[in-house]
Design a protein around this motif. Sequence first.
Motif, PDB file in Angstrom:
ATOM      1  N   GLY A  76       0.775  -1.234   0.000  1.00  0.00           N
ATOM      2  CA  GLY A  76       0.000   0.000   0.000  1.00  0.00           C
ATOM      3  C   GLY A  76       0.803   1.279   0.000  1.00  0.00           C
ATOM      4  O   GLY A  76       0.242   2.367  -0.149  1.00  0.00           O
ATOM      5  N   PHE A  77       2.118   1.195   0.183  1.00  0.00           N
ATOM      6  CA  PHE A  77       2.937   2.404   0.174  1.00  0.00           C
ATOM      7  C   PHE A  77       4.348   2.040  -0.294  1.00  0.00           C
ATOM      8  O   PHE A  77       4.752   0.872  -0.277  1.00  0.00           O
ATOM      9  CB  PHE A  77       2.984   3.048   1.556  1.00  0.00           C
ATOM     10  N   GLN A  78       5.063   3.064  -0.702  1.00  0.00           N
ATOM     11  CA  GLN A  78       6.445   2.896  -1.134  1.00  0.00           C
ATOM     12  C   GLN A  78       7.295   3.993  -0.522  1.00  0.00           C
ATOM     13  O   GLN A  78       6.800   5.094  -0.253  1.00  0.00           O
ATOM     14  CB  GLN A  78       6.554   2.948  -2.665  1.00  0.00           C
ATOM     15  N   TYR A  79       8.566   3.680  -0.355  1.00  0.00           N
ATOM     16  CA  TYR A  79       9.502   4.694   0.131  1.00  0.00           C
ATOM     17  C   TYR A  79      10.305   5.209  -1.040  1.00  0.00           C
ATOM     18  O   TYR A  79      11.045   4.466  -1.686  1.00  0.00           O
ATOM     19  CB  TYR A  79      10.423   4.122   1.207  1.00  0.00           C
ATOM     20  N   ASP A  80      10.125   6.476  -1.330  1.00  0.00           N
ATOM     21  CA  ASP A  80      10.809   7.116  -2.452  1.00  0.00           C
ATOM     22  C   ASP A  80      12.206   7.551  -2.004  1.00  0.00           C
ATOM     23  O   ASP A  80      12.358   8.489  -1.217  1.00  0.00           O
ATOM     24  CB  ASP A  80      10.006   8.324  -2.933  1.00  0.00           C
ATOM     25  N   ILE A  92      -3.853   1.010  -4.851  1.00  0.00           N
ATOM     26  CA  ILE A  92      -3.907  -0.192  -4.014  1.00  0.00           C
ATOM     27  C   ILE A  92      -4.951  -0.015  -2.917  1.00  0.00           C
ATOM     28  O   ILE A  92      -5.754  -0.925  -2.637  1.00  0.00           O
ATOM     29  CB  ILE A  92      -2.528  -0.487  -3.398  1.00  0.00           C
ATOM     30  N   ILE A  93      -4.963   1.145  -2.285  1.00  0.00           N
ATOM     31  CA  ILE A  93      -5.936   1.404  -1.224  1.00  0.00           C
ATOM     32  C   ILE A  93      -7.356   1.326  -1.773  1.00  0.00           C
ATOM     33  O   ILE A  93      -8.249   0.746  -1.146  1.00  0.00           O
ATOM     34  CB  ILE A  93      -5.666   2.778  -0.580  1.00  0.00           C
ATOM     35  N   GLN A  94      -7.579   1.903  -2.951  1.00  0.00           N
ATOM     36  CA  GLN A  94      -8.905   1.868  -3.554  1.00  0.00           C
ATOM     37  C   GLN A  94      -9.331   0.439  -3.861  1.00  0.00           C
ATOM     38  O   GLN A  94     -10.485   0.046  -3.623  1.00  0.00           O
ATOM     39  CB  GLN A  94      -8.904   2.691  -4.845  1.00  0.00           C
ATOM     40  N   SER A  95      -8.398  -0.360  -4.371  1.00  0.00           N
ATOM     41  CA  SER A  95      -8.707  -1.741  -4.711  1.00  0.00           C
ATOM     42  C   SER A  95      -9.082  -2.554  -3.471  1.00  0.00           C
ATOM     43  O   SER A  95     -10.076  -3.288  -3.471  1.00  0.00           O
ATOM     44  CB  SER A  95      -7.508  -2.382  -5.418  1.00  0.00           C
ATOM     45  N   VAL A  96      -8.292  -2.424  -2.409  1.00  0.00           N
ATOM     46  CA  VAL A  96      -8.576  -3.172  -1.178  1.00  0.00           C
ATOM     47  C   VAL A  96      -9.881  -2.692  -0.550  1.00  0.00           C
ATOM     48  O   VAL A  96     -10.678  -3.503  -0.044  1.00  0.00           O
ATOM     49  CB  VAL A  96      -7.405  -3.028  -0.183  1.00  0.00           C
ATOM     50  N   ALA A  97     -10.131  -1.392  -0.586  1.00  0.00           N
ATOM     51  CA  ALA A  97     -11.383  -0.853  -0.040  1.00  0.00           C
ATOM     52  C   ALA A  97     -12.587  -1.364  -0.821  1.00  0.00           C
ATOM     53  O   ALA A  97     -13.627  -1.695  -0.231  1.00  0.00           O
ATOM     54  CB  ALA A  97     -11.342   0.675  -0.065  1.00  0.00           C
ATOM     55  N   LYS A 186      -0.925  16.375   0.767  1.00  0.00           N
ATOM     56  CA  LYS A 186      -2.285  16.487   0.244  1.00  0.00           C
ATOM     57  C   LYS A 186      -3.155  15.385   0.829  1.00  0.00           C
ATOM     58  O   LYS A 186      -4.284  15.620   1.230  1.00  0.00           O
ATOM     59  CB  LYS A 186      -2.263  16.401  -1.283  1.00  0.00           C
ATOM     60  N   SER A 187      -2.645  14.166   0.820  1.00  0.00           N
ATOM     61  CA  SER A 187      -3.340  13.094   1.524  1.00  0.00           C
ATOM     62  C   SER A 187      -2.806  13.065   2.950  1.00  0.00           C
ATOM     63  O   SER A 187      -1.882  13.797   3.298  1.00  0.00           O
ATOM     64  CB  SER A 187      -3.088  11.750   0.835  1.00  0.00           C
ATOM     65  N   THR A 188      -3.402  12.241   3.762  1.00  0.00           N
ATOM     66  CA  THR A 188      -2.954  12.222   5.153  1.00  0.00           C
ATOM     67  C   THR A 188      -1.558  11.637   5.285  1.00  0.00           C
ATOM     68  O   THR A 188      -0.846  11.952   6.232  1.00  0.00           O
ATOM     69  CB  THR A 188      -3.924  11.395   6.009  1.00  0.00           C
ATOM     70  N   GLY A 189      -1.171  10.768   4.384  1.00  0.00           N
ATOM     71  CA  GLY A 189       0.107  10.099   4.513  1.00  0.00           C
ATOM     72  C   GLY A 189       0.087   8.978   5.527  1.00  0.00           C
ATOM     73  O   GLY A 189       1.123   8.366   5.804  1.00  0.00           O
ATOM     74  N   VAL A 190      -1.075   8.717   6.102  1.00  0.00           N
ATOM     75  CA  VAL A 190      -1.233   7.636   7.082  1.00  0.00           C
ATOM     76  C   VAL A 190      -2.085   6.553   6.432  1.00  0.00           C
ATOM     77  O   VAL A 190      -3.237   6.790   6.066  1.00  0.00           O
ATOM     78  CB  VAL A 190      -1.893   8.148   8.379  1.00  0.00           C
ATOM     79  N   LEU A 191      -1.520   5.391   6.298  1.00  0.00           N
ATOM     80  CA  LEU A 191      -2.127   4.324   5.504  1.00  0.00           C
ATOM     81  C   LEU A 191      -3.521   3.954   5.994  1.00  0.00           C
ATOM     82  O   LEU A 191      -4.468   3.880   5.199  1.00  0.00           O
ATOM     83  CB  LEU A 191      -1.203   3.095   5.537  1.00  0.00           C
ATOM     84  N   MET A 192      -3.687   3.730   7.285  1.00  0.00           N
ATOM     85  CA  MET A 192      -4.964   3.270   7.805  1.00  0.00           C
ATOM     86  C   MET A 192      -6.035   4.355   7.719  1.00  0.00           C
ATOM     87  O   MET A 192      -7.210   4.057   7.467  1.00  0.00           O
ATOM     88  CB  MET A 192      -4.804   2.798   9.249  1.00  0.00           C
ATOM     89  N   ALA A 193      -5.645   5.613   7.901  1.00  0.00           N
ATOM     90  CA  ALA A 193      -6.610   6.710   7.780  1.00  0.00           C
ATOM     91  C   ALA A 193      -7.074   6.858   6.334  1.00  0.00           C
ATOM     92  O   ALA A 193      -8.264   7.061   6.067  1.00  0.00           O
ATOM     93  CB  ALA A 193      -5.987   8.011   8.272  1.00  0.00           C
ATOM     94  N   ASP A 194      -6.150   6.739   5.393  1.00  0.00           N
ATOM     95  CA  ASP A 194      -6.520   6.814   3.976  1.00  0.00           C
ATOM     96  C   ASP A 194      -7.437   5.656   3.587  1.00  0.00           C
ATOM     97  O   ASP A 194      -8.369   5.822   2.799  1.00  0.00           O
ATOM     98  CB  ASP A 194      -5.267   6.799   3.096  1.00  0.00           C
TER      99      ASP A 194
END
Length: 395
Positions: A76-80, A92-97, A186-194
Amino acid sequence: MVHSDICQLPFELLLKIMFYLDFADIWYFGTCSLQTRVLAYRIIRIKYDIELLRPPIINPFGRLIHAAVAFLGRYGFQYDQLQQQVIVDTSIIQSVANHMAVAIYDRIPSKTYREFSLDFLLDKTLEILIDHALFDPTLILPKKLCEMDNFISKSEELMNQHTDIISNVTVSSQSMIQAHDIYALKSTGVLMADYLATMYPILTTLFDAGTAGDIHHRLLTNHIQRQLVQLKKKYHAYHSSQISHLPIPSSASIHQTPPYHDFQLFIQFLCALIRTELLTPKDIDHLSYHYINTFFITQPSDIALSMNKGLHMVMSKNHHSPVETSTDKLHISDYQWKLWLMEIQCRFTALLDLMKSIIIQYDRRSNPNEMANTIRILNDTASAISLSQSFNTRE
């Protein structure tokens, strides 16, 4: 080494290895075989206090939610490396949701008892997701970066001959911390909140918007309150034993206790939920007054200044009868005194973070009266901080 060989290792050694891994890694380790699944469930129970091996009620739907959380933690996330920041993968978040909302929909009867079934399934879903909020890798990573920044600062003092190099590294690490600031994204940057914010509109689309929205909000706030109560119990149990029996630790160890560390992470999670507007100013004011303020053992009013007694402390060592201590007998090494100093700062920081999120997200849409309790507690805490600073100045 194949998984059968890994299972032959002593459990204590395996447990120590697994403590370096995230929930997703341990979960996928458990998918290798039945033997590794049992091992993984035992480790998850010890590390995360989640019972999967012998649950009170066998619920395949619960395992589906844990699997969704593991998938988000893995993909669900990557480190750039170039930008030096965490990037949440919204696709990924949209798909799982989508899959989770459909899984809830498929388990609900077509005609009767739909509202009760939605309440039951959504309650189980939010219970697990809120429990996993403390293990969110996107919340834990900024903490690790802060520790790295502190390490660099200490190295700078010890290596004066390389001041230019260390200065450059410090600046770059500080930019990394700023990049992880949940207020700057822009987004929360917090996986579970998103994930919760993405799943909410899907549920209100699949079901009656008013009913689903009300159920979701009620259950979400209930489980947030439950989590704060659990954190409070752990925190109070830790410090009660310290105050009553154990030797007085340093102020640093008071601040770095695991229960308080979890509380800090959960406050960040609440700030992210505010940015998604899943929590309103009224919700935050209720949480601040009934749960966040009572999380701490001491209160700002525990230190008072009077004409007769001067600066004095009123504490309750046995939680039954208050104990009054004057500054003449008060030593800076006293555990309760250090605890009060630490807690007024921590309370102020937590409430200020929540207020900052409310102001940024709701701007002029919020009524100041909705945050009356929070503002009052902030004012009391600010006065206590000023009082402590004046005492330190006198000393």
